[in-house]
Write an enzyme that holds these catalytic residues in place. Structure first.
Site: not given
Ligand code: GLN
Length: 484
Positions: A79, A154, A178
């Site tokens: 990532k 994400s 994420s």
């Molecule tokens: N979807 C969640 C957010 O937007 C979690 C994102 C994540 O785990 N980085 O913050």
């Protein structure tokens, strides 16, 4: 089977036996990337030349009898949130669009010491804020199972790359789901380890009390293999305690007789897609048939998880993102003086979701509202942690859906941030409590993968992975690949 379809642990075995070389594996992956990446778009920065030179070095090491172990020569992708020395690291943001880190994240360093091959850096929501990969400043990634749908976020690039056969293993990161959400949407395995199990040094900070490094693979054994190399204390991250690192692969015994599996009633509430619920219930029944004891448990504060998270995570983000000031990193949009330079840089460099979070967090931390919002959310966080503590007094792992739905359509939720936030209702509480959780495939609903989420006790990834692996090996879901 084509080389690009191999699970990581299988490829590792073949490399060890000399049945295949790292260059052969790497070439197979690079060819696959050429063939399908234009449709999937998982990579922000592919690194094919670097990959081939690392693969050659790995083969030479092995030929000299100096192989570095099971990950030596295996092609992985990261990532784009991991600092990679001299390799572009954008974190999905325009503000870092030209950033070349001067150092490696500890996770990257450990993989490098183990001899991995870097295929490239993967797409993500900007600063890991999002659930669909659509908040990337560059382009959205497509779900390999249905190119009109999101891969989840994400870490959408990581999950999509794995599902499409463009990497044998990957790292994502998980602040509120994420790693697990995209793993569920793309039919792969994603682990959110215990907070502090893996060093966060060099992982671009979003919400530091929630962020974790997340190993991902096509099978549970792949994730165990990666975790083995990544886990352990790091003097550069004071939140990594010196808890012994067990042999995770040895823990995958296939045996779960007598394991007490808790089923949290709040995770099957209204709003969950019926065929998702059916797949997850069938998986839980399967665990029972394999000898696990099912225990009904209640996690009553689950419903406050999203609300508390959207105070705590933006608050921490508003502090962490203050470092992007047009001076230290990346983009500079010059103005008349220091203040206008800072303002313009942020105006141009951050996308709408990142700005929204910085405003939310700054507001929640401001003098008049700190007690009402931030302190209150921290109290809720404690209640969530206690919910888990009392559940784990009666069971060894919990089993639940990873997400209430399957992958949604690209564009479907971009104009409704709250609808997007709700994709994480079932994942966010594990970050609040710091406990480990894994998502693995447990079937299909309308042709799209469904994720089973298992949650475990702090630092007990071994039991969690044992349960996940036993289920996986008793079912066919990990053998399906999307047609691309
Ligand atoms: N979807 C969640 C957010 O937007 C979690 C994102 C994540 O785990 N980085 O913050």
């Amino acid at each position: 089977m084509n080389l690009h379809e191999l699970p990581l642990h299988e490829a590792s075995r073949l490399l060890g036996e000399g049945a295949v070389s790292s260059v052969e594996l790497t070439r197979a992956l690079l060819e696959r990337i050429q063939a399908v990446e234009p449709r999937v778009r998982a990579f922000i920065t592919p690194t094919p030349d670097l990959a081939l030179s690392q693969a050659r070095q790995s083969d030479e090491r092995r030929a000299r009898g100096q192989g570095r172990g099971p990950l030596d020569g295996l092609p992985l992708a990261l990532k784009d949130i991991y600092s990679t020395r001299g390799v572009l690291t954008t974190c999905g943001s325009r503000i870092l669009a030209n950033y070349l880190p001067p150092y490696n994240a500890t996770a990257v360093l450990r993989l490098a010491e183990a001899g991995f091959v870097l295929l490239g850096k993967l797409n993500m929501d900007e600063f890991a804020m999002g659930s669909s990969c659509e908040n990337s400043a560059f382009f959205p990634t497509h779900n390999p199972w249905d190119l009109t749908r999101v891969p989840g976020g994400s870490s959408g690039g990581s999950a999509a790359a794995l599902a499409a056969g463009m990497a044998l293993g990957a790292l994502g990161s998980d602040t509120g789901g994420s790693v697990r959400l995209p793993a569920a949407y793309c039919g792969v395995v994603g682990l959110k380890p215990t907070y502090g199990r893996i060093s966060r040094y060099g992982l671009v900070a979003f919400a530091s009390s929630l962020d974790v490094v997340g190993p991902m693979g096509k099978e549970v054994a792949d994730v165990a293999l990666l975790l083995q190399t990544l886990a352990g204390a790091d003097p550069r991250d004071s939140t990594t305690p010196d808890v012994p690192v067990p042999d995770y692969r040895a823990a995958l015994s296939g045996e779960i007789r007598g394991l007490r599996v808790g089923v949290p009633q709040e995770y099957f509430a209204a709003g969950i897609q019926p065929d998702v619920e059916a797949a997850v219930r069938a998986a839980i029944l399967q665990l029972h048939e394999m000898g696990a004891t099912l225990v009904d448990v209640s996690l009553p504060h689950t419903r406050y998880g999203v609300a508390a998270y959207y105070i705590i995570a933006p608050s921490e983000a508003s502090a962490n993102l203050a470092r992007y000031d047009g001076v230290k990193y990346g983009l500079v949009a010059p103005g008349e003086d220091m203040w206008s330079t800072m303002e313009r840089t942020r105006e141009q460099g951050f996308g709408p979701e990142v700005k929204r979070r910085i405003m939310l967090g700054t507001y929640a931390l401001s003098a008049g509202y700190y007690e009402a919002y931030y302190v209150k959310a921290q109290k809720v966080r404690t209640l969530i942690r206690r919910d888990f503590e009392s559940a784990f007094a009666r069971c060894d792992v919990l089993a639940a859906p990873t997400a209430p739905t399957t992958a949604f359509k690209l564009g479907e939720k971009v104009d409704d941030p709250v609808a997007m936030y709700l994709s994480d209702v079932f994942t966010i509480t594990a970050n609040a409590a710091g406990i480990p959780a894994v998502s693995l495939p447990c079937g299909f609903a309308g042709g799209l993968p469904v994720g089973l989420q298992l949650l475990g006790r702090p630092f007990d990834e071994a039991t969690l992975l044992r349960a996940a692996h036993a289920y996986e090996q008793a079912t066919p879901w990990h053998t399906y690949r999307p047609e691309l």
